[in-house]
Design a protein around this motif. Structure first.
Motif: not given
Length: 490
Positions: A471-490
Motif C-alpha cells: 500500500x505504501x509503495x503504491x502511495x509513494x509511486x502515486x506521489x512521485x507521478x504527481x510530483x513529476x507532472x507538476x515539474x513537467x508543467x513548470x
C-alpha cells in the motif's frame, strides 16, 4: 473522623508501597542500572551512535542504529525529546529520528531491567522486540510519506555525523561487568538462588519484628503488595546512608574526589552485598544464607573496581560517577513520588473496574491502555509500578503492554513537544501510527498469552507488514507521478 481514617488509610498504603519498593527493587536492580546508564553517558561518545543516523547512511544501517540508540545512550522518556530534537535538527533523516523517538524509552537499560523484575521478563522481551519492529516500521512509513519534504530539509543541513568515533575495548569490558552485576543480582536461576552455606545470628525479637513489619506494611501477593522483611528494613536504612553520603560525595565529583565519595562508594558495595544475601527471621534469630547471587555480586564488583582503577584515568571515573548521580537525581525523586501515588491510588480503584475495561484482550481494551498513556503520563520506571498495580487489579497483559508502548510517546507533553519539532501535520500522522501499532502490539502479545500459536501470530504479522508495504509503495509511486507532472508543467 471517617475522613481522617480515610486519609490515614491512603497514607499507610502509599508509604507501605514505597517501603516495599525501596526494599525490593532499588538495590540489585536499579543501582547497577544507574551505574550502567552513567557509564554509557560518560564513556561512550555520542558521535559513535549518531553518526549512523545521517541522511547518507544506508537504511539497513541507520534504522537498526536508531532503534539501538536508546540502549547505547541510556535514554528514558524524560530525555528522549531533547535528544530527538537534537539529532533531527542536525540532519538525521525523519525516519531514523522517529524510530529513535519511539524505541528509545522502551529499550534503555533502566526500563528493561525494572520491567523484567517487576512485571516478568516475558513482557519486557515482548516490549523490546515489538518496540524495535514497530518503531522501525513507523520510521519507514513516516520517511516514505514525507520523503520529498525530508529530502528538501536535509539538503540544507550539514552532515554532523561524519566524524569518526570509537568505543575503547576497556569501556566494553566495564559495561559487560556492570551488566554481569545486574544479571547476578536479578536473574532467577538455580545457580544464583541456591544457598551454599548458612549462618544463624542469635538475635532476640527478630520474628516479632517481622510480624510487626507485616502489620505495618501489608503483604498480599494477590494484590501486588510485597511487604517489607527485616532484611528490607536494614537495606532501607543503608539507602538513606548512601543518599546522605552521596549528596556530599558525588554532587561535585566531576571536580575531584573527597572523603564522602569513598564513604558513598563503600556503602554502595556493602549494601549490594547485603542485598544479595538470603535472610529469614526465625524464632532462634536471623538465618543468613550465602547464595550464588552473593558470590556473583562480589565477583562482579571486584572486577568493576579492578578495571576502573587499571584502565581508566581519574577524570573518566569522576565523569562516570557524576553522570550516574545525575541520573539518580533526575529519576529517583520521580520514582519515589510515583510509587507512593500508586500505593495510595490502589486503595481507591476497584478491581472490577479494571477487569470490566481491560480484563480481556480486545481491541477496545487495548485502546483503553493506549488512551490511558495519553492522559496519564509517567516517566520511565514510574510507569512500571503503575502497570504493576493494574496487573494486580485484573488488567490483561495485552492491554498492559499497549499502555507501556504508548505511554512515553503519546502523552500530551510529548505530543506538544513533537509538534514544535516536526510540525503539527507530521505529529498527528505519527500519533495515529503509534496508536495503531501500540494497539496491535497489545493484541498480538495478549493473543500469545491466551495461548495462540506463535507461528500463526508471526505469519499474520508478516502478512500485515507485506500488505502495508504494498500500500505504501503504491502511495509513494502515486506521489512521485504527481510530483513529476507538476515539474513537467513548470
Amino acid at each position: 473522623m471517617a475522613a481522617m481514617q480515610f486519609v490515614a488509610g491512603l497514607l499507610q498504603s502509599g508509604l507501605g508501597n514505597l517501603a516495599a519498593y525501596l526494599a525490593a527493587h532499588v538495590l540489585l536492580c536499579l543501582l547497577p542500572a544507574f551505574f550502567i546508564a552513567g557509564g554509557l553517558a560518560a564513556l561512550v561518545p555520542q558521535q559513535a551512535v549518531t553518526r549512523y543516523l545521517g541522511r547518507n547512511a544506508l537504511k539497513w544501517i541507520s534504522y537498526p542504529a536508531a532503534a539501538l540508540g536508546g540502549f547505547v545512550l541510556a535514554v528514558c522518556s524524560c530525555t528522549i525529546m531533547p535528544l530527538f530534537a537534537g539529532i533531527y535538527k542536525k540532519g538525521a533523516g525523519l525516519g531514523p529520528a522517529i524510530t529513535f523517538l519511539f524505541v528509545g524509552p522502551a529499550i534503555n537499560i533502566l526500563a528493561l531491567a525494572y520491567t523484567g523484575v517487576a512485571l516478568g521478563m516475558d513482557i519486557a522481551i515482548a516490549r523490546v522486540v515489538l518496540a524495535v519492529l514497530f518503531g522501525i516500521g513507523i520510521g519507514l512509513i513516516m520517511a516514505l510519506i514525507y520523503r520529498r519534504d525530508d529530502q528538501a530539509r536535509t539538503q540544507t543541513k550539514v552532515d554532523a555525523f561524519a566524524a569518526e568515533a570509537k568505543v575503547s575495548p576497556a569501556v566494553w569490558v566495564l559495561l559487560a561487568l556492570m551488566l554481569a552485576l545486574l544479571l547476578a543480582g536479578t536473574l532467577q536461576v538455580d545457580l544464583l538462588t541456591r544457598s551454599y552455606g548458612d549462618v544463624l545470628i542469635p538475635l532476640d525479637g527478630v520474628e516479632r519484628l517481622q510480624a510487626t513489619l507485616h502489620r505495618w506494611v501489608p503483604f498480599d501477593a494477590s494484590r501486588g503488595e510485597e511487604g517489607v522483611t527485616v532484611q528490607g528494613l536494614g537495606l532501607i536504612a543503608l539507602l538513606f546512608l548512601i543518599g546522605g553520603s552521596a549528596w556530599f560525595g558525588l554532587n561535585r565529583v566531576d571536580e575531584g574526589f573527597n572523603r564522602w565519595t569513598w564513604v558513598a562508594l563503600g556503602l554502595i558495595v556493602l549494601t549490594l552485598a547485603v542485598a544479595a544475601l538470603g535472610m529469614v527471621a526465625t524464632p532462634e534469630g536471623l538465618l543468613v544464607s550465602f547464595t550464588g547471587k552473593f558470590f556473583g555480586v562480589l565477583l562482579s564488583m571486584a572486577g568493576i573496581g579492578y578495571v576502573a582503577k587499571r584502565f581508566f584515568d581519574e577524570f573518566e571515573v569522576q565523569e562516570w560517577l557524576w553522570e550516574t548521580w545525575r541520573f539518580v537525581k533526575q529519576i529517583f525523586p520521580l520514582l519515589v513520588v510515583g510509587v507512593f501515588a500508586v500505593g495510595a491510588i490502589r486503595v481507591l480503584i476497584r478491581p472490577e473496574w479494571i477487569q470490566a475495561l481491560a480484563g480481556r484482550n480486545t481491541v477496545l481494551a487495548n485502546l483503553v491502555g493506549v488512551v490511558f498513556g495519553v492522559f496519564m503520563y509517567f516517566p520511565t520506571l514510574v510507569e512500571v509500578p503503575i502497570a504493576q498495580m493494574f496487573l494486580s487489579l485484573g488488567m490483561h497483559r495485552g492491554p498492559l503492554l499497549a499502555y507501556l508502548m504508548a505511554d512515553p510517546e503519546l502523552s500530551l507533553q510529548s505530543i506538544l513537544i513533537t509538534t514544535s519539532i516536526i510540525g503539527r501535520g507530521k505529529t498527528w500522522v505519527y500519533v495515529a501510527w503509534v496508536t495503531l501499532f501500540s494497539t496491535l502490539a497489545g493484541l498480538i502479545y495478549g493473543a500469545w498469552v491466551d495461548g495462540a500459536s506463535l507461528w500463526l501470530l508471526g505469519g499474520l504479522v508478516l502478512a500485515g507488514v507485506a500488505a502495508l508495504v504494498v500500500a505504501l509503495a503504491r502511495i509513494g509511486a502515486r506521489q512521485e507521478r504527481r510530483a513529476q507532472a507538476v515539474e513537467a508543467l513548470e
